[in-house]
Enzyme design. Sequence first.
Site, PDB file in Angstrom:
ATOM      1  CG  PHE A 149      -0.285   0.443   2.513  1.00 46.26           C
ATOM      2  CD1 PHE A 149      -0.131   1.799   2.821  1.00 46.26           C
ATOM      3  CD2 PHE A 149       0.222  -0.485   3.412  1.00 46.26           C
ATOM      4  CE1 PHE A 149       0.491   2.202   3.998  1.00 46.26           C
ATOM      5  CE2 PHE A 149       0.845  -0.096   4.586  1.00 46.26           C
ATOM      6  CZ  PHE A 149       0.992   1.254   4.882  1.00 46.26           C
ATOM      7  CE  LYS A 173      -2.829  -8.328  -4.685  1.00 43.72           C
ATOM      8  NZ  LYS A 173      -3.313  -7.418  -3.607  1.00 43.72           N
ATOM      9  CD  GLU A 176      -5.375  -6.126   0.236  1.00 44.26           C
ATOM     10  OE1 GLU A 176      -4.413  -5.855  -0.501  1.00 44.26           O
ATOM     11  OE2 GLU A 176      -5.343  -7.024   1.098  1.00 44.26           O
ATOM     12  CB  SER A 226       4.771  -7.469   5.654  1.00 43.35           C
ATOM     13  OG  SER A 226       3.774  -8.354   5.202  1.00 43.35           O
ATOM     14  CB  CYS A 281      10.307  -0.278   2.898  1.00 38.39           C
ATOM     15  SG  CYS A 281      10.923   0.290   1.334  1.00 38.39           S
ATOM     16  CD  GLU A 383       8.194  -3.004   8.452  1.00 35.55           C
ATOM     17  OE1 GLU A 383       7.582  -4.063   8.197  1.00 35.55           O
ATOM     18  OE2 GLU A 383       8.671  -2.271   7.577  1.00 35.55           O
TER      19      GLU A 383
HETATM   20  P1  NAD Z   1       1.468  -6.629   2.979  1.00 34.08           P
HETATM   21  O1  NAD Z   1       2.494  -7.696   3.073  1.00 34.08           O
HETATM   22  O2  NAD Z   1       0.322  -6.664   3.914  1.00 34.08           O
HETATM   23  O3  NAD Z   1       0.806  -6.633   1.508  1.00 34.08           O
HETATM   24  C1  NAD Z   1       1.596  -6.659   0.343  1.00 34.08           C
HETATM   25  C2  NAD Z   1       0.833  -7.410  -0.743  1.00 34.08           C
HETATM   26  O4  NAD Z   1       0.609  -8.750  -0.306  1.00 34.08           O
HETATM   27  C3  NAD Z   1      -0.537  -6.803  -1.033  1.00 34.08           C
HETATM   28  O5  NAD Z   1      -0.726  -6.756  -2.425  1.00 34.08           O
HETATM   29  C4  NAD Z   1      -1.509  -7.757  -0.339  1.00 34.08           C
HETATM   30  O6  NAD Z   1      -2.742  -7.845  -0.992  1.00 34.08           O
HETATM   31  C5  NAD Z   1      -0.780  -9.078  -0.387  1.00 34.08           C
HETATM   32  N1  NAD Z   1      -1.102  -9.944   0.764  1.00 34.08           N
HETATM   33  C6  NAD Z   1      -1.470  -9.547   2.006  1.00 34.08           C
HETATM   34  N2  NAD Z   1      -1.679 -10.615   2.793  1.00 34.08           N
HETATM   35  C7  NAD Z   1      -1.443 -11.711   2.041  1.00 34.08           C
HETATM   36  C8  NAD Z   1      -1.474 -13.116   2.297  1.00 34.08           C
HETATM   37  N3  NAD Z   1      -1.808 -13.605   3.486  1.00 34.08           N
HETATM   38  N4  NAD Z   1      -1.163 -13.952   1.289  1.00 34.08           N
HETATM   39  C9  NAD Z   1      -0.817 -13.482   0.083  1.00 34.08           C
HETATM   40  N5  NAD Z   1      -0.766 -12.153  -0.215  1.00 34.08           N
HETATM   41  C10 NAD Z   1      -1.068 -11.280   0.746  1.00 34.08           C
HETATM   42  O7  NAD Z   1       2.240  -5.229   3.054  1.00 34.08           O
HETATM   43  P2  NAD Z   1       1.627  -3.766   3.164  1.00 34.08           P
HETATM   44  O8  NAD Z   1       1.068  -3.566   4.518  1.00 34.08           O
HETATM   45  O9  NAD Z   1       0.769  -3.473   1.987  1.00 34.08           O
HETATM   46  O10 NAD Z   1       2.957  -2.889   2.993  1.00 34.08           O
HETATM   47  C11 NAD Z   1       3.811  -2.563   4.046  1.00 34.08           C
HETATM   48  C12 NAD Z   1       4.989  -3.511   4.104  1.00 34.08           C
HETATM   49  O11 NAD Z   1       5.717  -3.488   2.890  1.00 34.08           O
HETATM   50  C13 NAD Z   1       5.997  -3.116   5.171  1.00 34.08           C
HETATM   51  O12 NAD Z   1       6.449  -4.281   5.807  1.00 34.08           O
HETATM   52  C14 NAD Z   1       7.109  -2.456   4.389  1.00 34.08           C
HETATM   53  O13 NAD Z   1       8.374  -2.481   5.007  1.00 34.08           O
HETATM   54  C15 NAD Z   1       7.106  -3.283   3.154  1.00 34.08           C
HETATM   55  N6  NAD Z   1       7.744  -2.609   2.031  1.00 34.08           N
HETATM   56  C16 NAD Z   1       8.942  -3.086   1.620  1.00 34.08           C
HETATM   57  C17 NAD Z   1       9.590  -2.463   0.581  1.00 34.08           C
HETATM   58  C18 NAD Z   1      10.911  -2.988   0.093  1.00 34.08           C
HETATM   59  O14 NAD Z   1      11.274  -2.687  -1.016  1.00 34.08           O
HETATM   60  N7  NAD Z   1      11.635  -3.762   0.871  1.00 34.08           N
HETATM   61  C19 NAD Z   1       9.011  -1.351  -0.053  1.00 34.08           C
HETATM   62  C20 NAD Z   1       7.769  -0.907   0.397  1.00 34.08           C
HETATM   63  C21 NAD Z   1       7.135  -1.549   1.449  1.00 34.08           C
END
Ligand code: NAD
Length: 497
Positions: A149, A173, A176, A226, A281, A383
Amino acid sequence: MRIIGHFIDGKRVDGISSRTGDVFNPNTGEVQAKVAMGTPEELDNAVKGAAAAQIEWAKTNPQKRSRLMFAFKEKVEVHMNELAELLSSEHGKVLADSRGDVMRGIDVIEFACGIPHGQKGEHTHGAGPEIDVYSMRRPLGVVAGITPFNFPAMIPMWMFGMSIATGNACILKPSEKDPSVPMRLAELFVEAGGPVGLLQCVNGDKEIVDSICDHPMIKAVSFVGSSSIAQYVYACATASGKRAQCMGGAKNHGIIMPDANMDQAAKDILGAAYGSAGERCMALPVVVPVGEGTAEKFLESLIPGLEAIKVGISTDPDADYGPVVTRAHKKSIEAGIDKAVEEGATVLRDGRGFTLQGYENGFFIGPTLLDDVTPDMDTYHEEIFGPVLQIVRADTFEQAVALPSEHQYGNGVAIFTQNGRAAREFADRVEVGMVGINVPIPVPVSYHSFGGWKRSAFGDANQYGMEGLRFYTKVKTVTQRWPEGETRDSAFIIPRF
Ligand code: NAD
């Protein structure tokens, strides 16, 4: 209620499932739209459309692919303000940060405009007697990008910019939580002349992610989110034979050496810790002052700036940061602060319970500063992903190198010092993927590449730059010989072009 569907074969379509997710206005806490949760059938349909479009696209010469990237970049620039407003309205970050989000995506599209040069192969003349060898980088076919997000413009552009420029089709994708900007980018891509089907946007949650990992026609998965989900997606995608790069979470440290310019370091860390409500991040949520008295000097410089931080709605031009993305995320940040307090951290500033007049139901959290955090506390290892800065004191340079090196995450780190030798040694030894020297948020420019170490990234390839180009292509190598006699004696007719 507005329903956000999918973008398939060049147009917006409704979802077929009755399952939807809430898209909030984080300023007010109201649900402003519902996003359709895609189904495996919808994904399959999108993949088939993408595969059909990719056949011609892979034959399109690199200069034409570059021109499309250029036209798309111009479209995005023309729509910059509209995109930034849309982004702020769902994410909650202030407009200046939203423009930055779009701008960093454009940077990668600009790099992708150079694809004719980047995707040139290699050639060895005379590798053996009359033998020449050449290798080329061919696209993979249909690939997928799954995004978080927190950068709904930049990260989709990292993925579809590099994959499409190299001759692939891309299934995106989006998160959401804020799907509207990726949807609008897909629309602008077609308006810029992008072939229908080449960029498909399928919204959804775990069900779609699982279907992407299983789909036999998808050849590679790029994921950012994450760490636990990144690891899961990496395992699922690679188990079904796909190439995968899965970026995860972070807990980046800012090392303050005793000789640092304290005022400058404090100013930089305020922006890096609290900017965008800490939902980056590459934010700096941990500060490590090194040596006796450094923490006190640093705090003296930091506190006046901290007191002056203005939290406001995302359209307030004077606000430093806005609300966090969802009510659930606000609760999780507050729980993270509770836990730090239970473990013995000293609360210097407490952002829990912060409310903004007129926006009492918005997802706001005040800037929080926690001192006396130690490496044996769980809160140090986890985090929080909010406007929370933790102070972890170190006695020596050795400890300052060890803390980020031994942490489970290894995304970014910064050192503040005036001693070039110390900075160089730190950069050499620290076990982290992206290092800043007097630079608080060392996100590499688009012609380098982005990627962390340890639990911040699963898989070998970084995002964008030449690393991205390699991720989205496979090498084919041809070894050729044209012996004179065989051609003359054969009945082979040389075609005329
Ligand atoms: P998230 O892991 O909740 O979601 C990321 C994606 O995974 C979304 O598209 C979501 O729909 C999908 N997803 C969520 N739950 C899932 C599941 N159980 N099974 C399969 N897919 C699933 O992350 P977020 O809250 O949207 O974003 C924040 C996180 O992203 C933080 O941990 C941040 O550090 C990380 N981040 C990392 C970077 C990097 O390059 N290392 C960059 C930006 C954000």
